[in-house]
Design a protein around this motif. Structure first.
Motif, PDB file in Angstrom:
ATOM      1  N   VAL A 276       4.438  -3.178  -6.939  1.00 55.84           N
ATOM      2  CA  VAL A 276       5.260  -2.086  -6.406  1.00 55.84           C
ATOM      3  C   VAL A 276       6.041  -2.539  -5.177  1.00 55.84           C
ATOM      4  O   VAL A 276       7.257  -2.340  -5.082  1.00 55.84           O
ATOM      5  N   ALA A 277       5.360  -3.171  -4.220  1.00 54.12           N
ATOM      6  CA  ALA A 277       6.038  -3.620  -2.998  1.00 54.12           C
ATOM      7  C   ALA A 277       7.059  -4.709  -3.299  1.00 54.12           C
ATOM      8  O   ALA A 277       8.161  -4.732  -2.727  1.00 54.12           O
ATOM      9  N   THR A 278       6.712  -5.637  -4.202  1.00 53.08           N
ATOM     10  CA  THR A 278       7.632  -6.721  -4.548  1.00 53.08           C
ATOM     11  C   THR A 278       8.899  -6.167  -5.201  1.00 53.08           C
ATOM     12  O   THR A 278      10.025  -6.561  -4.859  1.00 53.08           O
ATOM     13  N   LEU A 279       8.727  -5.232  -6.123  1.00 46.73           N
ATOM     14  CA  LEU A 279       9.877  -4.658  -6.815  1.00 46.73           C
ATOM     15  C   LEU A 279      10.716  -3.803  -5.869  1.00 46.73           C
ATOM     16  O   LEU A 279      11.951  -3.835  -5.917  1.00 46.73           O
ATOM     17  N   ARG A 280      10.069  -3.058  -4.977  1.00 42.98           N
ATOM     18  CA  ARG A 280      10.817  -2.243  -4.017  1.00 42.98           C
ATOM     19  C   ARG A 280      11.673  -3.122  -3.105  1.00 42.98           C
ATOM     20  O   ARG A 280      12.850  -2.838  -2.868  1.00 42.98           O
ATOM     21  N   THR A 281      11.085  -4.212  -2.614  1.00 45.39           N
ATOM     22  CA  THR A 281      11.843  -5.130  -1.757  1.00 45.39           C
ATOM     23  C   THR A 281      13.016  -5.745  -2.512  1.00 45.39           C
ATOM     24  O   THR A 281      14.128  -5.853  -1.975  1.00 45.39           O
ATOM     25  N   HIS A 282      12.776  -6.141  -3.750  1.00 44.19           N
ATOM     26  CA  HIS A 282      13.831  -6.745  -4.564  1.00 44.19           C
ATOM     27  C   HIS A 282      14.993  -5.774  -4.747  1.00 44.19           C
ATOM     28  O   HIS A 282      16.167  -6.149  -4.618  1.00 44.19           O
ATOM     29  N   VAL A 283      14.693  -4.517  -5.026  1.00 46.30           N
ATOM     30  CA  VAL A 283      15.743  -3.511  -5.219  1.00 46.30           C
ATOM     31  C   VAL A 283      16.500  -3.272  -3.914  1.00 46.30           C
ATOM     32  O   VAL A 283      17.737  -3.134  -3.914  1.00 46.30           O
ATOM     33  N   THR A 295      18.486   2.143  -6.532  1.00 49.35           N
ATOM     34  CA  THR A 295      17.325   2.845  -5.987  1.00 49.35           C
ATOM     35  C   THR A 295      16.060   2.494  -6.759  1.00 49.35           C
ATOM     36  O   THR A 295      16.119   2.066  -7.919  1.00 49.35           O
ATOM     37  N   PHE A 296      14.920   2.715  -6.099  1.00 45.60           N
ATOM     38  CA  PHE A 296      13.628   2.465  -6.727  1.00 45.60           C
ATOM     39  C   PHE A 296      12.689   3.625  -6.418  1.00 45.60           C
ATOM     40  O   PHE A 296      12.579   4.067  -5.265  1.00 45.60           O
ATOM     41  N   THR A 297      12.010   4.137  -7.443  1.00 42.64           N
ATOM     42  CA  THR A 297      10.983   5.157  -7.256  1.00 42.64           C
ATOM     43  C   THR A 297       9.743   4.748  -8.032  1.00 42.64           C
ATOM     44  O   THR A 297       9.834   4.114  -9.088  1.00 42.64           O
ATOM     45  N   CYS A 298       8.585   5.136  -7.495  1.00 44.31           N
ATOM     46  CA  CYS A 298       7.309   4.780  -8.125  1.00 44.31           C
ATOM     47  C   CYS A 298       6.420   6.007  -8.150  1.00 44.31           C
ATOM     48  O   CYS A 298       6.371   6.769  -7.166  1.00 44.31           O
ATOM     49  N   ASP A 299       5.731   6.206  -9.257  1.00 45.15           N
ATOM     50  CA  ASP A 299       4.907   7.398  -9.415  1.00 45.15           C
ATOM     51  C   ASP A 299       3.522   7.015  -9.951  1.00 45.15           C
ATOM     52  O   ASP A 299       3.345   6.789 -11.143  1.00 45.15           O
ATOM     53  N   GLY A 300       2.567   6.912  -9.034  1.00 46.69           N
ATOM     54  CA  GLY A 300       1.167   6.790  -9.409  1.00 46.69           C
ATOM     55  C   GLY A 300       0.765   5.521 -10.127  1.00 46.69           C
ATOM     56  O   GLY A 300      -0.238   5.515 -10.852  1.00 46.69           O
ATOM     57  N   VAL A 301       1.493   4.446  -9.961  1.00 46.29           N
ATOM     58  CA  VAL A 301       1.142   3.206 -10.663  1.00 46.29           C
ATOM     59  C   VAL A 301      -0.005   2.515  -9.948  1.00 46.29           C
ATOM     60  O   VAL A 301       0.036   2.309  -8.740  1.00 46.29           O
ATOM     61  N   ARG A 302      -1.021   2.163 -10.692  1.00 48.74           N
ATOM     62  CA  ARG A 302      -2.142   1.433 -10.118  1.00 48.74           C
ATOM     63  C   ARG A 302      -1.957  -0.062 -10.400  1.00 48.74           C
ATOM     64  O   ARG A 302      -1.077  -0.463 -11.158  1.00 48.74           O
ATOM     65  N   ALA A 303      -2.792  -0.858  -9.782  1.00 49.80           N
ATOM     66  CA  ALA A 303      -2.733  -2.306 -10.010  1.00 49.80           C
ATOM     67  C   ALA A 303      -3.000  -2.613 -11.476  1.00 49.80           C
ATOM     68  O   ALA A 303      -3.873  -2.017 -12.096  1.00 49.80           O
ATOM     69  N   LEU A 304      -2.218  -3.538 -11.997  1.00 52.55           N
ATOM     70  CA  LEU A 304      -2.321  -3.933 -13.400  1.00 52.55           C
ATOM     71  C   LEU A 304      -2.773  -5.380 -13.492  1.00 52.55           C
ATOM     72  O   LEU A 304      -2.704  -6.124 -12.497  1.00 52.55           O
ATOM     73  N   PRO A 305      -3.203  -5.813 -14.664  1.00 52.04           N
ATOM     74  CA  PRO A 305      -3.519  -7.239 -14.833  1.00 52.04           C
ATOM     75  C   PRO A 305      -2.318  -8.107 -14.466  1.00 52.04           C
ATOM     76  O   PRO A 305      -1.158  -7.692 -14.596  1.00 52.04           O
ATOM     77  N   ALA A 306      -2.582  -9.321 -14.004  1.00 48.66           N
ATOM     78  CA  ALA A 306      -1.529 -10.201 -13.502  1.00 48.66           C
ATOM     79  C   ALA A 306      -0.426 -10.435 -14.521  1.00 48.66           C
ATOM     80  O   ALA A 306       0.761 -10.437 -14.182  1.00 48.66           O
ATOM     81  N   ALA A 307      -0.796 -10.623 -15.787  1.00 50.99           N
ATOM     82  CA  ALA A 307       0.210 -10.905 -16.811  1.00 50.99           C
ATOM     83  C   ALA A 307       1.162  -9.732 -16.979  1.00 50.99           C
ATOM     84  O   ALA A 307       2.382  -9.920 -17.112  1.00 50.99           O
ATOM     85  N   GLN A 308       0.624  -8.500 -16.956  1.00 49.29           N
ATOM     86  CA  GLN A 308       1.482  -7.325 -17.082  1.00 49.29           C
ATOM     87  C   GLN A 308       2.422  -7.184 -15.894  1.00 49.29           C
ATOM     88  O   GLN A 308       3.600  -6.866 -16.044  1.00 49.29           O
ATOM     89  N   THR A 335      12.758   2.908 -12.025  1.00 53.97           N
ATOM     90  CA  THR A 335      11.561   3.734 -11.856  1.00 53.97           C
ATOM     91  C   THR A 335      10.372   3.030 -12.488  1.00 53.97           C
ATOM     92  O   THR A 335      10.494   2.372 -13.512  1.00 53.97           O
ATOM     93  N   LEU A 336       9.235   3.185 -11.843  1.00 56.02           N
ATOM     94  CA  LEU A 336       7.982   2.623 -12.343  1.00 56.02           C
ATOM     95  C   LEU A 336       6.958   3.756 -12.302  1.00 56.02           C
ATOM     96  O   LEU A 336       6.681   4.302 -11.229  1.00 56.02           O
ATOM     97  N   ALA A 337       6.458   4.139 -13.469  1.00 53.40           N
ATOM     98  CA  ALA A 337       5.559   5.289 -13.541  1.00 53.40           C
ATOM     99  C   ALA A 337       4.299   4.925 -14.305  1.00 53.40           C
ATOM    100  O   ALA A 337       4.314   4.061 -15.185  1.00 53.40           O
ATOM    101  N   ARG A 338       3.226   5.636 -13.961  1.00 50.85           N
ATOM    102  CA  ARG A 338       1.964   5.428 -14.676  1.00 50.85           C
ATOM    103  C   ARG A 338       2.083   6.017 -16.078  1.00 50.85           C
ATOM    104  O   ARG A 338       2.628   7.103 -16.272  1.00 50.85           O
ATOM    105  N   GLN A 341      -3.345   4.184 -18.934  1.00 44.43           N
ATOM    106  CA  GLN A 341      -3.913   3.127 -18.107  1.00 44.43           C
ATOM    107  C   GLN A 341      -2.893   2.041 -17.789  1.00 44.43           C
ATOM    108  O   GLN A 341      -3.198   1.099 -17.060  1.00 44.43           O
ATOM    109  N   GLY A 342      -1.686   2.162 -18.350  1.00 48.31           N
ATOM    110  CA  GLY A 342      -0.647   1.156 -18.152  1.00 48.31           C
ATOM    111  C   GLY A 342       0.499   1.681 -17.310  1.00 48.31           C
ATOM    112  O   GLY A 342       0.305   2.504 -16.409  1.00 48.31           O
ATOM    113  N   ALA A 343       1.695   1.197 -17.600  1.00 45.18           N
ATOM    114  CA  ALA A 343       2.861   1.580 -16.796  1.00 45.18           C
ATOM    115  C   ALA A 343       4.114   1.573 -17.650  1.00 45.18           C
ATOM    116  O   ALA A 343       4.195   0.873 -18.670  1.00 45.18           O
ATOM    117  N   LEU A 344       5.099   2.359 -17.216  1.00 42.92           N
ATOM    118  CA  LEU A 344       6.406   2.420 -17.860  1.00 42.92           C
ATOM    119  C   LEU A 344       7.468   2.053 -16.844  1.00 42.92           C
ATOM    120  O   LEU A 344       7.576   2.682 -15.780  1.00 42.92           O
TER     121      LEU A 344
END
Length: 401
Positions: A276-283, A295-308, A335-338, A341-344
């Motif tokens: 989340v922080a890496t993508l926000r900084t990039h944007v 713009t960048f928005t994030c909604d409830g995304v939790r940490a995911l496996p490294a490959a994802q 946008t990055l949303a939960r 158990q994954g993310a969109l």
């Protein structure tokens, strides 16, 4: 100011040697531009490498401060004199670029330029760049120069009215030599970068194989040791305890192997800051660098496996590159949303759009192929929604771990 034959030859030789010292494309471009400006005593110099969408993939200037370059705004498009060099493949030597009918003006912060000398940079029949100089420094008047310079100046209209001599045919010949060697240096630099990309890919593949072999061996030993411990539990508890301690040691070694491989394979920004922080900084960086509002928005995304996380980051970077460089969009939303158990991930722009079926049928847009492969590689899906004139939305969904 004139140069003697030895001095001029030495200067050209120094410029060519400087080009050959660099392998990074950006460094090569900077060296070419700085060498041309110094050698031909110009106030400004620039070199643009065109993309396939009417703009420039890279554009390097010399003689303009960083603050002034930022104030000028986005990179120029391929029009006017630049288009003539790129599409007609002809040198352009002008007494006053502003008086040329093809001149279309420039931004308010752009420096004033008058006399102009530009040449295409060619690799065989392909034009791979445009190299140009502006504002020949006034170090003497025409009367102090040779007769050939006076003859050249008769062909440059209005030079006498400016009180200077402008660029000459000799300057054009020297810049032509630099352009030829620039093509060689630029081609070599591109080949080097492609070779390095292949080397990185091969190194990642090697690490993956090493990871597979090392961890497989550890897990195989782990399984055998666990089986031995199970068989000894009833008849020799002491030995079973020893075997279980060995199981714990093998499990720790396997975890260390995995951790070491992930450190080498995973982008540093993800390890330090998370997706989340890496993508926000990039944007945020892209929003400052481009005219399109990003713009960048994030909604409830939790940490995911490294490959994802790596796949999501790489696909977002590719989608953003396409939107900001090629779509002509005014707004780009990430946008990055939960999603369970994954993310969109969703990247949407209001640009010109395209026909995904036509692109796929023509075999173009390898970036889309790469994005689909990245999504599939982590068990995810990628969909593209676009049509001419309606903008583009790219969605990538990945499962959790």
């Amino acid at each position: 100011m004139t140069q003697g034959p030895c001095t001029g030859l030495a200067a050209v030789s120094d410029a060519l040697l400087a080009m050959s010292r660099h392998l990074e494309v950006r460094d090569v471009l900077k060296t070419i531009v700085a060498s041309a400006r110094e050698l031909l005593d110009a106030e400004y110099a620039a070199l643009g490498v065109p993309d396939d969408h009417g703009g420039f993939a890279q554009f390097v200037v010399d003689g303009v401060s960083d603050a002034q370059w930022r104030a000028i705004g986005p990179l120029p498009r391929q029009h006017g004199i630049l288009a003539a060099m790129l599409h007609e493949a002809t040198p352009q030597r002008l007494a006053d670029v502003r008086a040329d009918p093809r001149f279309g003006g420039w931004p308010a912060a752009h420096p004033e330029m008058s006399d102009f000398l530009g040449l295409p940079v060619r690799d065989g029949d392909e034009i791979i760049g445009a190299l140009f100089l502006a504002n020949k420094r006034r170090t003497g008047d025409c009367a102090k120069l040779g007769r050939s310079d006076e003859a050249d100046n008769k062909d440059n209209k209005d030079i006498g009215e400016k009180g200077g001599c402008g660029f000459t045919a000799d300057d054009e010949a020297v810049l032509g030599i630099l352009a030829q060697h620039a093509a060689i240096a630029l081609t070599n630099a591109r080949l080097y970068e492609r070779s390095r990309e292949l080397t990185i890919a091969e190194e990642r593949s090697r690490l993956a194989h090493e990871l597979h072999d090392a961890v497989s061996q550890k897990l195989f030993s782990l399984r055998l040791t666990a089986q031995a411990a199970a068989a000894l539990v009833d008849r020799d508890p002491a030995r079973a305890r020893d075997e279980l301690q060995q199981v714990a040691a093998l499990a720790a070694e396997a975890a260390d192997e995995l951790r070491a491989a992930v450190v080498e394979l995973r982008p540093a920004g993800l390890d330090e800051d998370g997706l989340v922080a890496t993508l926000r900084t990039h944007v945020q960086v892209l929003d400052r660098a481009h005219t399109a509002h990003t713009t960048f928005t994030c909604d409830g995304v939790r940490a995911l496996p490294a490959a994802q996380e790596e796949a999501l980051l790489r696909v977002s970077q590719e989608a953003l590159h396409n939107a900001l460089r090629h779509s002509g969009a005014d707004h780009v939303e990430v946008t990055l949303a939960r999603r369970g158990q994954g993310a969109l991930l969703r990247v949407t722009d209001d640009g010109r759009g395209f026909d995904p079926t036509a692109v796929r049928g023509a075999g173009r847009h390898l970036g889309l192929v790469s994005m689909r492969d990245r999504a599939a590689g982590v068990g995810g899906t990628l969909t593209v929604h676009s049509a001419p004139g309606t903008g583009t939305t790219i969605e990538m969904e990945v499962p959790g771990g």
